[in-house]
Design a protein around this motif. Structure first.
Motif, mmCIF file in Angstrom:
data_model
loop_
_atom_site.group_PDB
_atom_site.id
_atom_site.type_symbol
_atom_site.label_atom_id
_atom_site.label_comp_id
_atom_site.label_asym_id
_atom_site.label_seq_id
_atom_site.Cartn_x
_atom_site.Cartn_y
_atom_site.Cartn_z
ATOM 1 N N LEU A 49 -15.632 -4.541 3.920
ATOM 2 C CA LEU A 49 -15.736 -3.748 2.705
ATOM 3 C C LEU A 49 -17.152 -3.694 2.128
ATOM 4 O O LEU A 49 -17.370 -3.091 1.089
ATOM 5 N N THR A 50 -18.104 -4.337 2.807
ATOM 6 C CA THR A 50 -19.458 -4.418 2.271
ATOM 7 C C THR A 50 -20.059 -3.043 2.004
ATOM 8 O O THR A 50 -20.679 -2.812 0.963
ATOM 9 N N MET A 51 -19.866 -2.111 2.938
ATOM 10 C CA MET A 51 -20.484 -0.797 2.801
ATOM 11 C C MET A 51 -19.777 0.066 1.759
ATOM 12 O O MET A 51 -20.224 1.174 1.472
ATOM 13 N N ILE A 52 -18.686 -0.413 1.196
ATOM 14 C CA ILE A 52 -18.051 0.249 0.058
ATOM 15 C C ILE A 52 -18.563 -0.369 -1.234
ATOM 16 O O ILE A 52 -18.970 0.326 -2.168
ATOM 17 N N PHE A 53 -18.563 -1.694 -1.276
ATOM 18 C CA PHE A 53 -18.926 -2.405 -2.501
ATOM 19 C C PHE A 53 -20.419 -2.348 -2.798
ATOM 20 O O PHE A 53 -20.824 -2.165 -3.946
ATOM 21 N N VAL A 54 -21.254 -2.511 -1.764
ATOM 22 C CA VAL A 54 -22.702 -2.573 -1.995
ATOM 23 C C VAL A 54 -23.233 -1.274 -2.609
ATOM 24 O O VAL A 54 -23.938 -1.312 -3.620
ATOM 25 N N PRO A 55 -22.914 -0.089 -2.042
ATOM 26 C CA PRO A 55 -23.391 1.138 -2.694
ATOM 27 C C PRO A 55 -22.888 1.284 -4.123
ATOM 28 O O PRO A 55 -23.617 1.782 -4.993
ATOM 29 N N GLN A 56 -21.645 0.852 -4.403
ATOM 30 C CA GLN A 56 -21.114 0.947 -5.755
ATOM 31 C C GLN A 56 -22.003 0.200 -6.754
ATOM 32 O O GLN A 56 -22.198 0.637 -7.889
#
Length: 315
Positions: free
Chosen positions: A226-233
């Motif tokens: 889920l890193t590439m979902i959470f980090v941009p957020q």
């Protein structure tokens, strides 16, 4: 402009105990401003989706502690009567329009991070795309800008309410759970963040999983990270420090979320700019009466020693 690389982020994660019985929230906000770079560092240490999810929830809870009870939004009213009508109807419907980030006035808005495709071009699956894993991150979200600057902020009236001809609306964030839940404080930084190493890690993981599943004959691949979902957020809430006078709070959500491009936002008060036209002023008063909320209008005082606006209640 300097460049900060994500692999260069290092922090002391020691947590000092807090006596909640003597906790001063306002002082805590000043002493510990929201730090998304530290948040990303912590999130990047998590190596399991369940852990990543819990870490992001904890970061979100901290961000929510930074949201003031009341935030403000400035609106312009111009000679474009059709657009004015849409803005006033949106206010009357107790909603806020969520814009495409590319329509914001800052060309680097939600782009204070980047990756270098050339450093991913050696990955076999990305070669036909010149190393690009994703094009424009901002296409995935819509947003709106709120501020803690109240109706005394003359720069906000000048820059976002077409020289006091528009209006400002205050929102009680505790009465607007949907709006508050999507809102984060903006962190102002002096240099952009290079996330190439993070994107490369994700690209290699995605490509390796695809190749493995294709070899097994699997037609569907699920990437359990889920890193590439959470980090941009989190990164969407970074802005260059030239904009720090705005004291912005960013509300953002997925561009395909339910209800887009609007989000529910119940107004607390309306303040009309001192140069607002009589026709627009009359419509704002009618909306205030319908919503049963106070309406004010700003003005200046001829004999006051202070350079501040006077907000006089007219409804």
């Amino acid at each position: 402009m300097n460049v900060l690389k994500i692999e260069d982020l290092h922090y002391d994660l020691t947590i000092s105990p807090i006596d909640e019985s003597e906790w001063d929230l306002e002082q805590w906000r000043k002493d510990y401003p929201m730090d998304y770079l530290k948040s990303i560092y912590i999130l990047n240490m998590a190596d399991h989706p369940l852990v990543q999810s819990e870490v992001f929830k904890a970061i979100w809870r901290v961000a929510q502690k930074h949201i003031p009870d009341v935030l403000f939004k400035y609106y312009s009213l111009t000679d474009d009567k059709k657009l004015n009508k849409k803005k006033l109807q949106t206010l009357a419907d107790s909603k806020i329009f969520m814009s495409s980030i590319n329509d914001f006035n800052d060309p680097y808005d939600s782009k204070c991070f980047f990756y270098d495709p050339e450093k991913l071009a050696d990955i076999e699956r990305l070669k036909p795309h010149n190393g690009k894993l994703i094009g424009d991150f901002t296409s995935l979200i819509k947003g709106t800008a709120l501020t803690s600057n109240d109706v005394q902020s003359m720069p906000m009236w000048a820059h976002y309410s077409n020289n006091h001809a528009g209006f400002c609306v205050s929102y009680d964030m505790n009465e607007n759970p949907q709006l508050k839940g999507c809102t984060f404080p903006v962190q102002y930084i002096s240099e952009r963040l290079d996330i190439t190493s993070l994107v490369r890690k994700q690209a290699e993981q995605i490509c390796a999983t695809l190749d493995k599943n294709i070899a097994k004959g699997q037609k569907q691949t699920v990437i359990d990270d889920l890193t590439m979902i959470f980090v941009p957020q989190l990164l969407y809430n970074l802005k260059l420090d030239q904009w720090s006078y705005e004291n912005e709070f960013r509300c953002s959500t997925a561009s395909n979320a339910k209800g887009m491009p609007y989000i529910e936002a119940i107004p607390k008060e309306i303040c009309i700019g001192k140069n607002c036209s009589e026709s627009n002023k009359a419509q704002l008063i009618r909306i205030g009466r319908t919503l049963n909320i106070p309406v004010y209008q700003t003005g200046t005082e001829e004999c006051s020693e202070k350079c501040e606006l006077k907000a006089q209640r007219i409804l």
